[in-house]
Each structure stands twice: as structure tokens, then as C-alpha cells.
Design an enzyme around this catalytic site. Structure first.
Site, PDB file in Angstrom:
ATOM      1  N   ASP A   1       0.829  -1.273   0.012  1.00  0.00           N
ATOM      2  CA  ASP A   1       0.111  -0.037   0.054  1.00  0.00           C
ATOM      3  C   ASP A   1       1.063   1.246   0.045  1.00  0.00           C
ATOM      4  O   ASP A   1       0.433   2.360  -0.577  1.00  0.00           O
ATOM      5  CB  ASP A   1      -0.773   0.179   1.429  1.00  0.00           C
ATOM      6  CG  ASP A   1      -2.112  -0.879   0.930  1.00  0.00           C
ATOM      7  OD1 ASP A   1      -2.329  -1.260  -0.261  1.00  0.00           O
ATOM      8  OD2 ASP A   1      -2.875  -1.374   2.070  1.00  0.00           O
TER       9      ASP A   1
ATOM     10  N   TYR B   1     -10.009   0.429   2.947  1.00  0.00           N
ATOM     11  CA  TYR B   1      -9.762   0.646   4.232  1.00  0.00           C
ATOM     12  C   TYR B   1      -9.300   2.086   4.596  1.00  0.00           C
ATOM     13  O   TYR B   1      -8.917   2.855   3.691  1.00  0.00           O
ATOM     14  CB  TYR B   1      -8.254  -0.188   4.351  1.00  0.00           C
ATOM     15  CG  TYR B   1      -8.364  -1.636   4.909  1.00  0.00           C
ATOM     16  CD1 TYR B   1      -8.357  -1.924   6.215  1.00  0.00           C
ATOM     17  CD2 TYR B   1      -8.815  -2.686   4.009  1.00  0.00           C
ATOM     18  CE1 TYR B   1      -8.201  -3.088   6.621  1.00  0.00           C
ATOM     19  CE2 TYR B   1      -8.967  -3.884   4.512  1.00  0.00           C
ATOM     20  CZ  TYR B   1      -8.687  -4.150   5.820  1.00  0.00           C
ATOM     21  OH  TYR B   1      -8.714  -5.231   6.363  1.00  0.00           O
TER      22      TYR B   1
END
Length: 405
Positions: A110, A177
Site C-alpha cells: 500500500d 480501508y
């Protein structure tokens, strides 16, 4: 270091409330002013954080926003109650959030692939930052600064001392998220760096693949996955990283007791937590000592090391819990390093036998295995993963103990 932006509009970054400031002695206020001057030697006022905690400790640091790391901190210094300021970290940042799913349908990186900064940094408001200060980047409030109580710090007979901490956090949206990098600085010199994960589950499968996750509703299975968090810490104890070294300590049973075995790690290496020997690591300054003639140091505590992920061969960077490497500007991320053409690609290749004697980087990590559950739907509660950096002979004695004597 990323270029500091001189065009950010001025704002006050000092967060203690008037009630806290009124309760401080004139000595603490004068020390606070001194550290504010020192901070501005390293970054402009708009990027400076100076926080005086209610019981006398002072933290002094700089912040910046980058595309991939999100919020990075640098020139971190601490001043204990009635003590002198010392530099600890030249730079601290989140260096990767690696998320492999059990079905191998996705293996996210990420930080390097999507980035925690710029458009992925969420705008904060007063509800998200109660009794704190919102710090803006080009007019967008992206960082919350708070002074928070942290409960009882110590007790002696019928007297107790309450602890306080400086807390900084931002929020980055990556897919479904919400990640919440949090940086906490305690009045006793301890630092805790953590990431909270919340939002919504991202990947699902069906009942025929129940071994890849957990049923969260009829005919709906959330795919289990790992979150591997890595930090990049550039220590400069007492302001000089060239004389810092890593000492590994193992406690081995001999003659019915435990005896400490000390080893200085002189070459780049990856190491694991070892419960059998109570293994720990300290970053030591070879020049400065406390009044007991012990070198000042910081202990690295991987206190959430109960879960591990050793991935496939192409993810060799997951092999160890912590890495120690020679400081190199281009070695920025734990995996998928953006400068792989001219530098190494990940932690597994950063370790190539070079000396740690000039300047070193510490790469601590922790893993969280997320087994989805019914309570994670439609939105999951926040779960935290972190590391702790603790003073080790940094003080001559407990800096807060004088409050009860």
C-alpha cells in the site's frame, strides 16, 4: 529529506490548553521556548511541533507530507522534566503496509504502490480531533495533535504520578480501508508508533472456499489476510548517527539462572524475536553516558510479535522481524523500492554485508492476521499494530519520580 514548502499559511501548532499552560512552572515555560528555537533550526515554523506536557517533559520535532509515506517525522528530540534536550531520531516513517490475501488473489504494497499522502490523506475535523489542534497542508487539515492523559505512570506507597503523552495521527484511505498512522511520545521518553486499520472488508468469496476465510453472513465469506507493517527509523542519538551501534541481548539459562549474552551487530542483518532467550535490541550511543557511566540507548520492543508471515520466495523481505542496514538515501521502502534500478529492491537485498559503523537504519515490523468475523460487517472496528521505543539508561534516574518525593 523532502523539500519543505515555504508557502504554507502560518498557524499555531502549540496544542496544550490554557489550563495546562497555567499549571506549568516558569522554568518549564522557559525550557519550552528554548526548544522551539531549536526546532526551527531544522524546519520552518509551519512544520514544527513543540509540545510541553503537563508534568514537565518537552517534545520537539518536525513533520512533512510525502506522496508515498504520508506523514513523515524528522529531527525528533526529547527533554525530560528538569533535564536537557537530546536528539533521538533523524527521521521516522511508515515504510510499507504489505497485505497478502489467503487466496493469493491480491498481495498489496500500500505505501509504495498507492501512497498514504496527497489525495489519499483524509481531511480531519474537530470531531475526529477532540481537544486537539488540526494541522493543515495547503489549507487541508491532515494531522491531529493532542496532549492526552495516559493513566497512572508510577506509584510509591500511597502516592501516584499520572502520565501524559503527545499524540499525532493522520488518516489515509486506501481502497476500502482507512489506515490511521499514530505517533505517540510519552513524558518518560518512550515512543509508540502504531497503525490502526478500519473501514470495510475488501475481498469476499463463497461457501465453497470457506477454508480461505470466515463466514460473515449467509453465502458470504470474508477472505482472511495479513497486514505486515514496516517502519524505517534513522537514529541519531544525541544528534550524531555516526557513533550509534546495535546491541543484541539474549538471556540464556546457565547454572539455574539467566545470564545476559551481549553481541554488537557490526554488519547488516535481519533478526527474529526469540521468546526462548527473551531477545531484545538496543540502539546505543558510543560517546554519551549517564551519571552511572552507562551509554545512553533506546530499546526496540516488538511487543506484538505473536503472529508472523514468512511469504513466498519473491517476498523474502518478510523473512525477519527486524532488519538493520547501512543508511542509504535510496533505500526507502521495505518492499517494491521505487529506486530499484539504481538501488536494492527490498529489505532482503538491502542486507548485503555492509558495515553498520557509519550510520544505520532500523526496520522494525509487526504482523496482524485478520480473520474476518460477523462483527467486521458492514464496518470493522479499528485494530492497532505497533512498536515501542523505550529509553534505556537515557536518564540518570526516573524523570517523573521526583513528583512524589
Amino acid at each position: 529529506m523532502s523539500q519543505i514548502n515555504p508557502h504554507l499559511q502560518s498557524q499555531s501548532l502549540i496544542t496544550p490548553t490554557k489550563q495546562l499552560l497555567l499549571g506549568m512552572s516558569s522554568l518549564i515555560l522557559s525550557l519550552y521556548a528554548d526548544t522551539a528555537v531549536l526546532a526551527e533550526e531544522s524546519c520552518s515554523a509551519d512544520y514544527t511541533i513543540n509540545a510541553a506536557l503537563p508534568n514537565g517533559a518537552i517534545w520537539n520535532l518536525c513533520w512533512e507530507q510525502t506522496l508515498q509515506n504520508g506523514i513523515s517525522l524528522h529531527h525528533i528530540a526529547y527533554q525530560p522534566k528538569a533535564g536537557t534536550q537530546q536528539a533521538i531520531l533523524y527521521r521516522a516513517e511508515l515504510a510499507q503496509v504489505h497485505v497478502p490475501y489467503d487466496d493469493n488473489g491480491a498481495r498489496y504494497h500500500d505505501i509504495s504502490d498507492y501512497g498514504f499522502g496527497e489525495k489519499n490523506l483524509q481531511a480531519l475535523d474537530e470531531k475526529l480531533c477532540p481537544n486537539g489542534s488540526l494541522i493543515k497542508y495547503y489549507g487541508k487539515p491532515i494531522l491531529c495533535q493532542q496532549i492526552l492523559p495516559r493513566g497512572e505512570e508510577l506509584r510509591y506507597q500511597n502516592q501516584a504520578v499520572q502520565g501524559y503523552k503527545l499524540s499525532l495521527f493522520s488518516i489515509s484511505q486506501i481502497g476500502s480501508y482507512n489506515y490511521v498512522p499514530r505517533w505517540e511520545f510519552f513524558d518518560n521518553g518512550t515512543m509508540e508508533f502504531a497503525v490502526g486499520a478500519t473501514g470495510a472488508l475488501q475481498r469476499f468469496t463463497t461457501g465453497s472456499q470457506s477454508d480461505l476465510g470466515w463466514p460473515i453472513s449467509p453465502e458470504k465469506i470474508g477472505v482472511s489476510h495479513l497486514h505486515n507493517f514496516f517502519w524505517r527509523l534513522d537514529f541519531d542519538l544525541a544528534g550524531n548517527g555516526a557513533n550509534d551501534y546495535i546491541e543484541e541481548i539474549n538471556f540464556v539459562r546457565e547454572d539455574q539462572g539467566l545470564k545476559a549474552k551481549h553481541e554488537i551487530l557490526s554488519l547488516e542483518t535481519g533478526r527474529d524475536v526469540n521468546p526462548a532467550t527473551l531477545r531484545t535490541w538496543i540502539v546505543v550511543d558510543s560517546a554519551l553516558k549517564n551519571q552511572a557511566n552507562s551509554p545512553i540507548a533506546y530499546e526496540i520492543q516488538l511487543y506484538q510479535s505473536g503472529q508472523r508471515d514468512v511469504g513466498p520466495e519473491e517476498e523474502a523481505f518478510t523473512k525477519y522481524d527486524i532488519y538493520f542496514t547501512k543508511a542509504k538515501e535510496c533505500e526507502r521502502f521495505a518492499s517494491r523500492n521505487a529506486n530499484a534500478d539504481v538501488c536494492a529492491k527490498d529489505l532482503s537485498t538491502y542486507v548485503n554485508g555492509e558495515s553498520l559503523q557509519e550510520d544505520l537504519i532500523v526496520w522494525p515490523s509487526t504482523s496482524f492476521y485478520h480473520i474476518p468475523r460477523a462483527e467486521d460487517s458492514p464496518n470493522m472496528n479499528i485494530h492497532w499494530s505497533g512498536i515501542r521505543l523505550k529509553p534505556f539508561d537515557w536518564h540518570n534516574s526516573n524523570p517523573l519520580a521526583s513528583s512524589i518525593r
